[in-house]
Design a protein around this motif. Structure first.
Motif, PDB file in Angstrom:
ATOM      1  N   ALA A 223       0.824  -1.211   0.000  1.00 21.50           N
ATOM      2  CA  ALA A 223       0.000   0.000   0.000  1.00 21.50           C
ATOM      3  C   ALA A 223       0.859   1.263   0.000  1.00 21.50           C
ATOM      4  CB  ALA A 223      -0.921  -0.006   1.215  1.00 21.50           C
ATOM      5  N   LYS A 224       1.930   1.249   0.799  1.00 19.33           N
ATOM      6  CA  LYS A 224       2.805   2.423   0.864  1.00 19.33           C
ATOM      7  C   LYS A 224       3.503   2.661  -0.470  1.00 19.33           C
ATOM      8  CE  LYS A 224       6.619   4.442   3.515  1.00 19.33           C
ATOM      9  NZ  LYS A 224       7.567   4.253   4.646  1.00 19.33           N
ATOM     10  N   LYS A 225       3.965   1.590  -1.090  1.00 18.64           N
ATOM     11  CA  LYS A 225       4.676   1.731  -2.365  1.00 18.64           C
ATOM     12  C   LYS A 225       3.766   2.278  -3.448  1.00 18.64           C
ATOM     13  CE  LYS A 225       7.880  -0.758  -5.362  1.00 18.64           C
ATOM     14  NZ  LYS A 225       8.610  -2.043  -5.592  1.00 18.64           N
ATOM     15  N   GLN A 226       2.491   1.922  -3.372  1.00 17.23           N
ATOM     16  CA  GLN A 226       1.542   2.383  -4.388  1.00 17.23           C
ATOM     17  C   GLN A 226       0.820   3.664  -3.990  1.00 17.23           C
ATOM     18  OE1 GLN A 226      -0.855  -1.285  -5.074  1.00 17.23           O
ATOM     19  NE2 GLN A 226       0.174  -1.316  -7.062  1.00 17.23           N
ATOM     20  N   GLY A 227       1.113   4.181  -2.800  1.00 18.31           N
ATOM     21  CA  GLY A 227       0.486   5.414  -2.349  1.00 18.31           C
ATOM     22  C   GLY A 227      -0.992   5.266  -2.049  1.00 18.31           C
ATOM     23  N   LEU A 228      -1.389   4.103  -1.544  1.00 20.59           N
ATOM     24  CA  LEU A 228      -2.805   3.831  -1.275  1.00 20.59           C
ATOM     25  C   LEU A 228      -3.181   4.260   0.140  1.00 20.59           C
ATOM     26  CD1 LEU A 228      -2.953   0.266  -2.890  1.00 20.59           C
ATOM     27  CD2 LEU A 228      -3.630   2.449  -3.910  1.00 20.59           C
ATOM     28  N   ASN A 229      -4.366   4.823   0.266  1.00 20.19           N
ATOM     29  CA  ASN A 229      -4.804   5.375   1.546  1.00 20.19           C
ATOM     30  C   ASN A 229      -5.577   4.336   2.350  1.00 20.19           C
ATOM     31  OD1 ASN A 229      -5.319   7.228   3.599  1.00 20.19           O
ATOM     32  ND2 ASN A 229      -7.195   7.974   2.608  1.00 20.19           N
ATOM     33  N   ILE A 230      -4.857   3.419   2.964  1.00 20.77           N
ATOM     34  CA  ILE A 230      -5.468   2.443   3.864  1.00 20.77           C
ATOM     35  C   ILE A 230      -4.442   2.080   4.928  1.00 20.77           C
ATOM     36  CG2 ILE A 230      -4.804   0.386   2.513  1.00 20.77           C
ATOM     37  CD1 ILE A 230      -7.706  -0.674   3.233  1.00 20.77           C
ATOM     38  N   LYS A 231      -4.902   1.867   6.147  1.00 20.07           N
ATOM     39  CA  LYS A 231      -4.002   1.629   7.275  1.00 20.07           C
ATOM     40  C   LYS A 231      -4.169   0.205   7.802  1.00 20.07           C
ATOM     41  CE  LYS A 231      -5.862   5.457   8.633  1.00 20.07           C
ATOM     42  NZ  LYS A 231      -6.340   6.642   9.385  1.00 20.07           N
ATOM     43  N   PHE A 232      -3.188  -0.238   8.590  1.00 21.99           N
ATOM     44  CA  PHE A 232      -3.140  -1.628   9.042  1.00 21.99           C
ATOM     45  C   PHE A 232      -2.877  -1.685  10.546  1.00 21.99           C
ATOM     46  CE2 PHE A 232      -2.162  -1.350   4.632  1.00 21.99           C
ATOM     47  CZ  PHE A 232      -2.761  -2.459   4.046  1.00 21.99           C
ATOM     48  N   LYS A 233      -3.688  -2.506  11.255  1.00 25.91           N
ATOM     49  CA  LYS A 233      -3.518  -2.669  12.701  1.00 25.91           C
ATOM     50  C   LYS A 233      -3.764  -4.126  13.075  1.00 25.91           C
ATOM     51  CE  LYS A 233      -4.559   1.734  14.975  1.00 25.91           C
ATOM     52  NZ  LYS A 233      -3.284   1.776  15.721  1.00 25.91           N
ATOM     53  N   HIS A 234      -2.925  -4.651  13.947  1.00 29.80           N
ATOM     54  CA  HIS A 234      -3.146  -5.990  14.499  1.00 29.80           C
ATOM     55  C   HIS A 234      -4.426  -5.964  15.330  1.00 29.80           C
ATOM     56  CE1 HIS A 234      -2.522  -9.665  16.824  1.00 29.80           C
ATOM     57  NE2 HIS A 234      -1.549  -9.995  15.985  1.00 29.80           N
ATOM     58  N   ILE A 235      -5.141  -7.065  15.365  1.00 27.98           N
ATOM     59  CA  ILE A 235      -6.412  -7.108  16.082  1.00 27.98           C
ATOM     60  C   ILE A 235      -6.279  -6.733  17.553  1.00 27.98           C
ATOM     61  CG2 ILE A 235      -6.199  -9.627  16.377  1.00 27.98           C
ATOM     62  CD1 ILE A 235      -9.252  -9.757  16.498  1.00 27.98           C
ATOM     63  N   VAL A 236      -5.176  -7.089  18.213  1.00 33.48           N
ATOM     64  CA  VAL A 236      -5.059  -6.755  19.639  1.00 33.48           C
ATOM     65  C   VAL A 236      -5.003  -5.251  19.859  1.00 33.48           C
ATOM     66  CG1 VAL A 236      -4.036  -8.933  20.399  1.00 33.48           C
ATOM     67  CG2 VAL A 236      -2.547  -7.065  19.662  1.00 33.48           C
ATOM     68  N   GLU A 237      -4.458  -4.506  18.891  1.00 30.62           N
ATOM     69  CA  GLU A 237      -4.432  -3.061  19.014  1.00 30.62           C
ATOM     70  C   GLU A 237      -5.843  -2.479  18.990  1.00 30.62           C
ATOM     71  OE1 GLU A 237      -0.824  -1.056  17.018  1.00 30.62           O
ATOM     72  OE2 GLU A 237      -1.363  -2.705  15.677  1.00 30.62           O
ATOM     73  N   ILE A 238      -6.693  -3.095  18.180  1.00 33.19           N
ATOM     74  CA  ILE A 238      -8.092  -2.638  18.110  1.00 33.19           C
ATOM     75  C   ILE A 238      -8.866  -3.056  19.352  1.00 33.19           C
ATOM     76  CG2 ILE A 238     -10.265  -2.896  16.845  1.00 33.19           C
ATOM     77  CD1 ILE A 238      -8.644  -3.032  14.280  1.00 33.19           C
ATOM     78  N   LEU A 239      -8.651  -4.278  19.799  1.00 32.29           N
ATOM     79  CA  LEU A 239      -9.356  -4.757  20.994  1.00 32.29           C
ATOM     80  C   LEU A 239      -8.966  -3.937  22.225  1.00 32.29           C
ATOM     81  CD1 LEU A 239      -9.083  -8.636  20.557  1.00 32.29           C
ATOM     82  CD2 LEU A 239     -11.017  -7.177  19.964  1.00 32.29           C
ATOM     83  N   ALA A 240      -7.730  -3.473  22.256  1.00 36.25           N
ATOM     84  CA  ALA A 240      -7.243  -2.722  23.412  1.00 36.25           C
ATOM     85  C   ALA A 240      -7.449  -1.212  23.284  1.00 36.25           C
ATOM     86  CB  ALA A 240      -5.752  -3.006  23.629  1.00 36.25           C
ATOM     87  N   ALA A 241      -7.910  -0.757  22.123  1.00 40.17           N
ATOM     88  CA  ALA A 241      -8.064   0.694  21.894  1.00 40.17           C
ATOM     89  C   ALA A 241      -9.062   1.296  22.869  1.00 40.17           C
ATOM     90  CB  ALA A 241      -8.523   0.932  20.462  1.00 40.17           C
ATOM     91  N   GLY A 242      -8.637   2.326  23.569  1.00 41.01           N
ATOM     92  CA  GLY A 242      -9.528   3.034  24.480  1.00 41.01           C
ATOM     93  C   GLY A 242      -9.647   2.430  25.855  1.00 41.01           C
ATOM     94  N   LEU A 243      -8.962   1.309  26.122  1.00 36.98           N
ATOM     95  CA  LEU A 243      -9.060   0.709  27.459  1.00 36.98           C
ATOM     96  C   LEU A 243      -8.248   1.508  28.467  1.00 36.98           C
ATOM     97  CD1 LEU A 243      -8.724  -3.111  26.675  1.00 36.98           C
ATOM     98  CD2 LEU A 243     -10.806  -1.808  27.145  1.00 36.98           C
TER      99      LEU A 243
END
Length: 243
Positions: A223-243
């Protein structure tokens, strides 16, 4: 219940935030967790490259270091699968420690059986099913088999407030990383990565998530090489977000 936290070398070196999020989530859920500080690589890169004998001392070290824990939990499906499936063959004996090694998704889903709301992540997220997770650890149903559809990754994500979960076409098709495959078959690997990222983008998602940093790393590079606007996160980062 005593848990030993296994953080694979590439997570430790490149994605330490994933290791920290795993620790944070385990503690938040009241799990007695310990991180053995002298742990090393599990031996998967050597074995995948054809040098299995060089992986044996690492397997022996792993068995000794994590002995005494009820479970060994890791935020990496490929390393978990390697330990659990290949250690008994490499060491030529029953491996009680390897048998207790679990990916963080299956541990939370099957053992802890989380039944409470977790953090908040108000974004549209496309779910990535890593090959080892689908076909070796059973995190989701493989599309080539006629069985009732299930997805443990999705089940956990539904515990997060504000999230919009989607899946791409061909949801369990390989992203093209495959460890040594991406080195030995670079052109094929890159094209598979471009195809996979495009399918995730077609969902309209802001983020792609999954249980293995190696797949996310590969797709993030594409995605970075092609300049694409999308991000990547491991599931634990999402599960722990805001805790």
């Amino acid at each position: 219940m005593k848990v030993g936290l296994f953080i694979p070398c590439y997570v430790d070196a490149i994605y330490p935030e994933v290791g920290m999020a795993t620790w944070k989530l385990l503690r938040h859920l009241g799990i007695d967790v310990t991180y053995p500080e002298k742990q090393t690589c599990c031996g998967q890169p050597m074995a995948n490259a054809g040098f299995e004998k060089q992986a044996i001392p690492l397997a022996e070290k792993f068995e000794g270091m994590f002995d005494g824990f009820d479970y060994v939990v890791s935020p990496s499906v490929s390393c978990t699968a390697f330990v659990r499936i290949n250690y008994p063959r490499l060491l030529n004996h029953e491996c009680t420690v390897a048998a207790k090694c679990m990916d963080v998704v299956e541990f939370f889903h099957d053992v802890v059986k989380i039944d409470r709301r977790l953090g908040t992540f108000p974004h549209k997220v496309s779910l990535h099913n890593s090959c080892h997770g689908v076909r070796e650890l059973g995190l989701s149903s493989p599309s080539e088999q006629h069985m009732a559809k299930f997805n443990k990754i999705r089940d956990l994500l539904t515990l997060v407030d504000g999230i919009d979960i989607v899946e791409p076409d061909r949801p369990d098709e390989c992203c093209g990383f495959g460890g040594m495959f991406s080195v030995e078959e670079t052109a094929v690997s890159a094209q598979m990565g471009r195809d996979k990222v495009e399918r995730h983008i077609q969902t309209g998602a802001e983020y792609v998530t999954g249980p293995d940093c190696s797949c996310l790393m590969h797709m993030a590079g594409v995605a970075k090489k092609q300049g694409l606007n999308i991000k990547f996160k491991h599931i634990v980062e999402i599960l722990a977000a805001g805790l």
